[in-house]
Design an enzyme around this catalytic site. Structure first.
Site, PDB file in Angstrom:
ATOM      1  N   TYR A  29       0.820  -1.220   0.000  1.00 27.10           N
ATOM      2  CA  TYR A  29       0.000   0.000   0.000  1.00 27.10           C
ATOM      3  C   TYR A  29       0.851   1.265   0.000  1.00 27.10           C
ATOM      4  O   TYR A  29       0.425   2.297  -0.528  1.00 27.10           O
ATOM      5  CB  TYR A  29      -1.021  -0.033   1.154  1.00 27.10           C
ATOM      6  CG  TYR A  29      -2.180  -0.930   0.787  1.00 27.10           C
ATOM      7  CD1 TYR A  29      -3.148  -0.512  -0.118  1.00 27.10           C
ATOM      8  CD2 TYR A  29      -2.258  -2.218   1.280  1.00 27.10           C
ATOM      9  CE1 TYR A  29      -4.175  -1.350  -0.512  1.00 27.10           C
ATOM     10  CE2 TYR A  29      -3.281  -3.074   0.899  1.00 27.10           C
ATOM     11  CZ  TYR A  29      -4.238  -2.628  -0.007  1.00 27.10           C
ATOM     12  OH  TYR A  29      -5.254  -3.456  -0.400  1.00 27.10           O
ATOM     13  N   GLN A  80     -14.856   3.005  -6.686  1.00 30.26           N
ATOM     14  CA  GLN A  80     -14.216   1.839  -6.054  1.00 30.26           C
ATOM     15  C   GLN A  80     -12.728   2.112  -5.892  1.00 30.26           C
ATOM     16  O   GLN A  80     -12.004   1.304  -5.324  1.00 30.26           O
ATOM     17  CB  GLN A  80     -14.416   0.604  -6.930  1.00 30.26           C
ATOM     18  CG  GLN A  80     -15.881   0.224  -7.112  1.00 30.26           C
ATOM     19  CD  GLN A  80     -16.060  -0.793  -8.227  1.00 30.26           C
ATOM     20  OE1 GLN A  80     -15.902  -1.981  -8.019  1.00 30.26           O
ATOM     21  NE2 GLN A  80     -16.369  -0.317  -9.406  1.00 30.26           N
ATOM     22  N   ASN A  81     -12.279   3.236  -6.421  1.00 32.60           N
ATOM     23  CA  ASN A  81     -10.840   3.535  -6.400  1.00 32.60           C
ATOM     24  C   ASN A  81     -10.422   4.109  -5.058  1.00 32.60           C
ATOM     25  O   ASN A  81     -11.179   4.854  -4.424  1.00 32.60           O
ATOM     26  CB  ASN A  81     -10.489   4.516  -7.517  1.00 32.60           C
ATOM     27  CG  ASN A  81     -10.799   3.937  -8.879  1.00 32.60           C
ATOM     28  OD1 ASN A  81     -10.964   2.723  -9.008  1.00 32.60           O
ATOM     29  ND2 ASN A  81     -10.891   4.783  -9.889  1.00 32.60           N
ATOM     30  N   VAL A  82      -9.177   3.801  -4.693  1.00 31.70           N
ATOM     31  CA  VAL A  82      -8.677   4.281  -3.409  1.00 31.70           C
ATOM     32  C   VAL A  82      -7.761   5.493  -3.590  1.00 31.70           C
ATOM     33  O   VAL A  82      -7.267   6.058  -2.620  1.00 31.70           O
ATOM     34  CB  VAL A  82      -7.982   3.141  -2.631  1.00 31.70           C
ATOM     35  CG1 VAL A  82      -9.019   2.108  -2.196  1.00 31.70           C
ATOM     36  CG2 VAL A  82      -6.888   2.465  -3.448  1.00 31.70           C
ATOM     37  N   ASP A  83      -7.530   5.905  -4.843  1.00 30.78           N
ATOM     38  CA  ASP A  83      -6.782   7.143  -5.088  1.00 30.78           C
ATOM     39  C   ASP A  83      -7.726   8.333  -4.892  1.00 30.78           C
ATOM     40  O   ASP A  83      -8.939   8.151  -4.736  1.00 30.78           O
ATOM     41  CB  ASP A  83      -6.171   7.139  -6.503  1.00 30.78           C
ATOM     42  CG  ASP A  83      -7.242   7.100  -7.601  1.00 30.78           C
ATOM     43  OD1 ASP A  83      -8.091   8.015  -7.643  1.00 30.78           O
ATOM     44  OD2 ASP A  83      -7.233   6.150  -8.416  1.00 30.78           O
ATOM     45  N   HIS A  93     -14.390   1.614  -1.342  1.00 33.53           N
ATOM     46  CA  HIS A  93     -13.355   0.666  -0.910  1.00 33.53           C
ATOM     47  C   HIS A  93     -12.239   1.322  -0.097  1.00 33.53           C
ATOM     48  O   HIS A  93     -11.155   0.766   0.022  1.00 33.53           O
ATOM     49  CB  HIS A  93     -12.774  -0.069  -2.139  1.00 33.53           C
ATOM     50  CG  HIS A  93     -13.774  -0.978  -2.789  1.00 33.53           C
ATOM     51  ND1 HIS A  93     -13.618  -1.491  -4.058  1.00 33.53           N
ATOM     52  CD2 HIS A  93     -14.957  -1.463  -2.336  1.00 33.53           C
ATOM     53  CE1 HIS A  93     -14.667  -2.259  -4.348  1.00 33.53           C
ATOM     54  NE2 HIS A  93     -15.496  -2.247  -3.333  1.00 33.53           N
ATOM     55  N   GLY A 118     -15.116   2.326 -16.425  1.00 33.28           N
ATOM     56  CA  GLY A 118     -13.876   1.606 -16.132  1.00 33.28           C
ATOM     57  C   GLY A 118     -13.916   0.659 -14.959  1.00 33.28           C
ATOM     58  O   GLY A 118     -13.012   0.649 -14.140  1.00 33.28           O
ATOM     59  N   THR A 119     -14.974  -0.142 -14.908  1.00 29.24           N
ATOM     60  CA  THR A 119     -14.992  -1.185 -13.877  1.00 29.24           C
ATOM     61  C   THR A 119     -15.422  -2.494 -14.505  1.00 29.24           C
ATOM     62  O   THR A 119     -16.308  -2.520 -15.362  1.00 29.24           O
ATOM     63  CB  THR A 119     -15.915  -0.822 -12.688  1.00 29.24           C
ATOM     64  OG1 THR A 119     -16.080  -1.987 -11.849  1.00 29.24           O
ATOM     65  CG2 THR A 119     -17.275  -0.321 -13.114  1.00 29.24           C
ATOM     66  N   SER A 120     -14.791  -3.585 -14.058  1.00 27.03           N
ATOM     67  CA  SER A 120     -15.123  -4.895 -14.613  1.00 27.03           C
ATOM     68  C   SER A 120     -16.422  -5.440 -14.015  1.00 27.03           C
ATOM     69  O   SER A 120     -16.892  -6.491 -14.435  1.00 27.03           O
ATOM     70  CB  SER A 120     -13.979  -5.874 -14.343  1.00 27.03           C
ATOM     71  OG  SER A 120     -13.764  -5.979 -12.952  1.00 27.03           O
TER      72      SER A 120
HETATM   73  N1  APR Z   1     -10.615   3.549 -19.654  1.00 28.10           N
HETATM   74  C1  APR Z   1     -11.762   2.960 -19.166  1.00 28.10           C
HETATM   75  N2  APR Z   1     -11.786   1.687 -18.726  1.00 28.10           N
HETATM   76  C2  APR Z   1     -10.634   0.989 -18.776  1.00 28.10           C
HETATM   77  C3  APR Z   1      -9.423   1.542 -19.270  1.00 28.10           C
HETATM   78  C4  APR Z   1      -9.450   2.885 -19.722  1.00 28.10           C
HETATM   79  N3  APR Z   1      -8.357   3.480 -20.186  1.00 28.10           N
HETATM   80  N4  APR Z   1      -8.460   0.582 -19.158  1.00 28.10           N
HETATM   81  C5  APR Z   1      -9.045  -0.510 -18.640  1.00 28.10           C
HETATM   82  N5  APR Z   1     -10.363  -0.278 -18.419  1.00 28.10           N
HETATM   83  C6  APR Z   1     -11.387  -1.160 -17.845  1.00 28.10           C
HETATM   84  C7  APR Z   1     -11.172  -2.646 -18.082  1.00 28.10           C
HETATM   85  O1  APR Z   1     -11.701  -3.023 -19.357  1.00 28.10           O
HETATM   86  C8  APR Z   1     -11.953  -3.267 -16.924  1.00 28.10           C
HETATM   87  O2  APR Z   1     -13.311  -3.458 -17.273  1.00 28.10           O
HETATM   88  O3  APR Z   1     -11.357  -1.002 -16.446  1.00 28.10           O
HETATM   89  C9  APR Z   1     -11.847  -2.181 -15.827  1.00 28.10           C
HETATM   90  C10 APR Z   1     -10.897  -2.519 -14.715  1.00 28.10           C
HETATM   91  O4  APR Z   1     -11.384  -3.610 -13.994  1.00 28.10           O
HETATM   92  P1  APR Z   1     -10.757  -4.023 -12.597  1.00 28.10           P
HETATM   93  O5  APR Z   1      -9.287  -4.074 -12.702  1.00 28.10           O
HETATM   94  O6  APR Z   1     -11.474  -5.266 -12.186  1.00 28.10           O
HETATM   95  O7  APR Z   1     -11.107  -2.808 -11.626  1.00 28.10           O
HETATM   96  P2  APR Z   1     -12.404  -2.544 -10.778  1.00 28.10           P
HETATM   97  O8  APR Z   1     -13.631  -2.987 -11.465  1.00 28.10           O
HETATM   98  O9  APR Z   1     -12.323  -1.128 -10.327  1.00 28.10           O
HETATM   99  O10 APR Z   1     -12.129  -3.492  -9.535  1.00 28.10           O
HETATM  100  C11 APR Z   1     -13.015  -3.492  -8.468  1.00 28.10           C
HETATM  101  O11 APR Z   1     -11.563  -4.938  -7.228  1.00 28.10           O
HETATM  102  O12 APR Z   1      -9.262  -4.962  -7.237  1.00 28.10           O
HETATM  103  C12 APR Z   1     -10.389  -4.805  -6.444  1.00 28.10           C
HETATM  104  O13 APR Z   1     -11.017  -3.509  -4.591  1.00 28.10           O
HETATM  105  C13 APR Z   1     -10.399  -3.438  -5.848  1.00 28.10           C
HETATM  106  O14 APR Z   1     -11.865  -1.566  -6.186  1.00 28.10           O
HETATM  107  C14 APR Z   1     -11.269  -2.688  -6.812  1.00 28.10           C
HETATM  108  C15 APR Z   1     -12.294  -3.731  -7.191  1.00 28.10           C
END
Ligand code: APR
Length: 229
Positions: free
Chosen positions: A53, A86-89, A104, A169-171
């Site tokens: 961290y 969900q971002n910690v920044d 988070h 930008g979240t999976s």
């Molecule tokens: N612009 C937009 N989306 C993007 C980009 C970009 N430049 N680059 C990647 N992505 C997308 C990917 O396609 C994916 O769908 O961002 C997503 C990232 O997914 P994760 O890495 O799973 O991140 P997130 O969904 O925020 O994760 C959720 O999981 O790791 C833990 O607690 C942590 O808060 C986090 C949580």
């Protein structure tokens, strides 16, 4: 003013140079999540977790908000904007967004291991000799896997009266955050900005672009609409 709720994930900060977790093949900066992002990992090897961290905090504090973070600030003149990240920044705050809920946790905060209500601002490294006023170890103010998400109920309430929902930008793999979309009213218009969009579990308009391109374009369109009414 209509209300726009924006749910952001690691992808929005990817355009500021911060690595997402799942794009890196399941390893986050070379670590398995179970080795660095769980209470068990902290109990087993606290220094490894603190170092992980500390690195995240340094990287985040050196990164700069990008065009997507900045566009969301412009939206505030035309909509009631609530960001749920969900971002910690703290790139949303540094861009100037006023209402940001960190589901988070936050890298720039730490808390006492013994009393979760004792939360301190913290911008430098956190080490094993750092303790609260009663000599108890401090830990990152981060929601680790397996821990409850204290702000989830508040996030649900924010969703309930959304007119527009923007997901960026979240999976949508991590619960309960991924379930938030279900709490938006059925008539709310939903957008998903992600170059590799996942199933959202409800009807969404997909904008398959990077955040730095897709979000400013969508914000411009939403501002145009609000100005036309
Ligand atoms: N612009 C937009 N989306 C993007 C980009 C970009 N430049 N680059 C990647 N992505 C997308 C990917 O396609 C994916 O769908 O961002 C997503 C990232 O997914 P994760 O890495 O799973 O991140 P997130 O969904 O925020 O994760 C959720 O999981 O790791 C833990 O607690 C942590 O808060 C986090 C949580």
């Amino acid at each position: 003013m209509k209300k726009c709720v924006v749910l952001t994930g690691a992808g929005i900060s990817a355009d500021s140079g911060l690595n997402t977790f799942r794009d890196a093949g399941g390893l986050w900066e070379g670590h398995k999540v179970t080795d660095v992002c769980t209470p068990e990992a902290f109990a087993r090897n606290p220094q490894l977790v603190l170092d992980f961290y500390n690195m995240r905090r340094r990287q985040a504090n050196e990164a700069q908000p990008n065009a997507a973070h900045q566009a969301l600030v412009r939206l505030e003149a035309h909509y009631r904007v609530q960001i749920i990240t969900q971002n910690v920044d703290n790139l949303h705050e540094r861009a100037g967004s006023r209402r940001v809920l960190h589901l988070h946790g936050e890298l720039n905060k730490v808390r006492s291991c013994a009393d979760g209500r004792e939360i301190l601002d913290w911008t430098g490294d956190l080490n094993l000799n750092h303790t609260d006023g009663k000599g108890r170890q401090l830990r990152p103010h981060i929601v680790w896997f397996g821990e409850e998400v204290p702000l989830f109920a508040q996030a649900v309430e924010e969703m309930r009266d959304a007119d527009i929902v923007m997901v960026v930008g979240t999976s949508l793999q991590v619960y309960p955050a991924a379930s938030l979309l279900h709490f938006a009213p059925p008539q709310a218009e939903c957008f998903l900005v992600d170059p590799k969009p996942q199933q959202a579990g409800r009807a969404v308009e997909i904008i398959a672009q990077k955040a730095k391109d897709g979000v400013p374009a969508l914000v411009n369109e939403l501002i145009r609409r609000a100005s036309a009414t």
